[in-house]
Design a protein around this motif. Structure first.
Motif, PDB file in Angstrom:
ATOM      1  N   PHE A   1       0.843  -1.193   0.000  1.00 15.60           N
ATOM      2  CA  PHE A   1       0.000   0.000   0.000  1.00 15.60           C
ATOM      3  C   PHE A   1       0.878   1.242   0.000  1.00 15.60           C
ATOM      4  N   VAL A   2       0.408   2.273  -0.693  1.00 16.96           N
ATOM      5  CA  VAL A   2       1.010   3.601  -0.603  1.00 16.96           C
ATOM      6  C   VAL A   2      -0.114   4.571  -0.276  1.00 16.96           C
TER       7      VAL A   2
ATOM      8  N   ARG B   1      12.016   7.718  -3.496  1.00 15.74           N
ATOM      9  CA  ARG B   1      12.971   6.657  -3.848  1.00 15.74           C
ATOM     10  C   ARG B   1      12.905   5.502  -2.846  1.00 15.74           C
ATOM     11  N   GLU B   2      12.792   5.839  -1.566  1.00 11.90           N
ATOM     12  CA  GLU B   2      12.737   4.819  -0.522  1.00 11.90           C
ATOM     13  C   GLU B   2      11.502   3.924  -0.689  1.00 11.90           C
ATOM     14  N   THR B   3      10.356   4.531  -0.952  1.00 10.13           N
ATOM     15  CA  THR B   3       9.122   3.765  -1.080  1.00 10.13           C
ATOM     16  C   THR B   3       9.149   2.887  -2.315  1.00 10.13           C
ATOM     17  N   THR B   4       9.609   3.423  -3.426  1.00  5.27           N
ATOM     18  CA  THR B   4       9.695   2.649  -4.665  1.00  5.27           C
ATOM     19  C   THR B   4      10.622   1.457  -4.494  1.00  5.27           C
TER      20      THR B   4
ATOM     21  N   LEU C   1       9.627  -2.643  -4.835  1.00  2.60           N
ATOM     22  CA  LEU C   1      10.312  -3.513  -5.800  1.00  2.60           C
ATOM     23  C   LEU C   1      11.050  -4.648  -5.095  1.00  2.60           C
ATOM     24  N   ASP C   2      11.646  -4.375  -3.954  1.00  2.00           N
ATOM     25  CA  ASP C   2      12.347  -5.420  -3.210  1.00  2.00           C
ATOM     26  C   ASP C   2      11.388  -6.480  -2.666  1.00  2.00           C
ATOM     27  N   GLU C   3      10.188  -6.042  -2.254  1.00  2.00           N
ATOM     28  CA  GLU C   3       9.223  -6.964  -1.665  1.00  2.00           C
ATOM     29  C   GLU C   3       8.468  -7.788  -2.702  1.00  2.00           C
ATOM     30  N   ARG C   4       8.393  -7.303  -3.934  1.00  3.66           N
ATOM     31  CA  ARG C   4       7.669  -7.976  -5.012  1.00  3.66           C
ATOM     32  C   ARG C   4       6.281  -8.454  -4.548  1.00  3.66           C
TER      33      ARG C   4
ATOM     34  N   ARG D   1       3.615   8.839  -8.528  1.00  3.12           N
ATOM     35  CA  ARG D   1       5.031   8.782  -8.904  1.00  3.12           C
ATOM     36  C   ARG D   1       5.631   7.435  -8.512  1.00  3.12           C
ATOM     37  N   VAL D   2       5.242   6.938  -7.355  1.00  2.00           N
ATOM     38  CA  VAL D   2       5.688   5.597  -6.968  1.00  2.00           C
ATOM     39  C   VAL D   2       5.175   4.572  -7.982  1.00  2.00           C
ATOM     40  N   ALA D   3       3.909   4.653  -8.334  1.00  2.00           N
ATOM     41  CA  ALA D   3       3.310   3.688  -9.252  1.00  2.00           C
ATOM     42  C   ALA D   3       4.009   3.687 -10.607  1.00  2.00           C
ATOM     43  N   ARG D   4       4.301   4.855 -11.132  1.00  2.00           N
ATOM     44  CA  ARG D   4       4.968   4.922 -12.438  1.00  2.00           C
ATOM     45  C   ARG D   4       6.341   4.273 -12.387  1.00  2.00           C
TER      46      ARG D   4
END
Length: 383
Positions: free
Chosen positions: A5-6, A75-78, A82-85, A100-103
């Motif tokens: 979630f974001v 950057r931290e959230t993105t 990605l790390d958690e997949r 921005r995170v989603a893109r």
């Protein structure tokens, strides 16, 4: 199953918590919620990456002032997602940050389904965002009944109206069950609800005007009293401001106190925003006001919507009066509120419009359950 979630503000936090509960009922102990959320999602087991208060800012000027910090959090959230997949990513409201995170996630890993719960207000401004969303949003979950048609017309992603979480809020449901009464609730001693907003900037810009409005209203209606619900973190600043007012409202905090105030007041003066929908569903006549920050004001030409009031969009006509910047005039607001707190055609017209809003927003299933179906459908398709 793991869903990321974001979420960037308290209203989205409540929606996210409702969705988490619905997902857990469907999946059970094998479900994990991760990512970014607030206090209500924390109560459902989500350990947020950082305090979402950092993202609770309004206005172009405020965003620019904190841009380096926001970019670091972006950057931290993105990187975390990605790390958690996760099996799916759900972004809720706060489009300046969450989209921005989603893109970035879509560009780096197209296999992760992305759902946007509470899409941007493309019906109010920057319509081009609808078509742009198709590149990184697989489905939009809408809380306003007119949004799916609007997104389709503008070339946006597939969308579904699931109902607004307010319709099942335990504080609001008793008010929804009440008949809408044309007459004021307290004709001998009317009560005004003052709602200056939930963010520091909007409160600072509106509260002095609301204080002068109350003073003028009291001159016309000597027995008037006022209630001012406040989020706890802003209460000290609000109490310091109202201490200087000739006519002082009672400041209350907490969800229960807020809904009690909604239940006893006769009319409200409020910052334009989601609270206008809360007031409409509760059957509370209102006048709305707003002031942008100085930089945001210079970009006001980007606003293309014919109204900023959600109740107006739902009924399709100017039901609620709106006051912006130069038209936030206490003399004007006080006169309008006096009419709304009395048995007048103006009050009756708003109440009748609220009946229409209740009808158009009604759904057969709780919003969280319908939203969970959409999230699970996309997540399972990936698996």
């Amino acid at each position: 199953m793991k869903i990321a979630f974001v979420v960037g503000e308290p209203s989205g936090d409540r929606i996210g918590a409702d969705l988490v509960r619905a997902l857990r009922r469907r999946i059970g102990t094998e479900f994990r919620a991760i990512g970014l959320g607030g206090e209500e999602m924390a109560a459902e087991g989500l350990e947020s990456l950082f305090d979402i208060e950092e993202l609770s800012i309004v206005g172009v000027g405020a965003i620019l002032a904190r841009l380096p910090q926001l970019m670091g959090r972006l950057r931290e959230t993105t990187r975390f997602v990605l790390d958690e997949r996760p099996d799916a990513l759900v972004i809720i409201d706060s489009p300046t940050f969450s989209h921005r995170v989603a893109r970035r996630v879509r560009q780096a890993d197209p296999s992760i389904p992305i759902i946007n719960y509470v899409p941007p207000t493309v019906w109010a401004w920057r319509e081009h965002r609808a078509a742009a969303m198709r590149a990184y949003v697989d489905h939009a979950i809408c809380t306003l009944p007119f949004e799916p048609e609007t997104l389709a017309r503008l070339g946006g992603p597939p969308a579904t109206y699931v109902g607004h979480p307010l319709m099942t809020d335990p504080g609001l449901t008793p008010l929804l069950a009440r008949d809408l009464d044309m007459a004021p609730r307290n004709p001998a001693a009317p009560t005004l609800l003052i709602l200056p907003g939930s963010r520091r900037g909007e409160v600072a810009r509106l509260l002095p005007d609301f204080g002068r409005t109350l003073q003028l209203l009291a001159a016309a209606m000597p027995n008037v009293r006022a209630l001012l619900p406040s989020v706890e973190r802003l209460r000290p600043a609000i109490e310091a401001e109202v201490a200087t007012w000739p006519i002082k409202p009672e400041v209350v905090s907490g969800s229960a106190a807020k809904w009690r105030a909604f239940g006893v007041a006769d009319a409200a003066v409020a910052a334009s925003g989601t609270v206008s929908l809360e007031l409409a569903l509760a059957g509370m006549p209102m006048a709305l006001a707003y002031r942008l920050d100085p930089i945001g004001y210079r970009f006001r030409f980007l606003i293309t919507g014919w109204t900023a009031a959600l109740p107006n969009y739902i009924v399709g006509h100017p039901l609620i009066a709106e006051h912006f910047h130069e038209t936030v005039r206490p003399n004007h607001l006080a006169r309008r509120l006096e009419r709304l707190m009395s048995a007048t055609p103006e009050r009756a017209a708003q109440i009748e419009g609220f009946r229409t809003i209740r009808e158009r927003m009604a759904v057969e299933r709780p919003p969280g359950e319908a939203a969970a179906d959409i999230v699970l459908g996309l997540a399972e398709r990936r698996g």
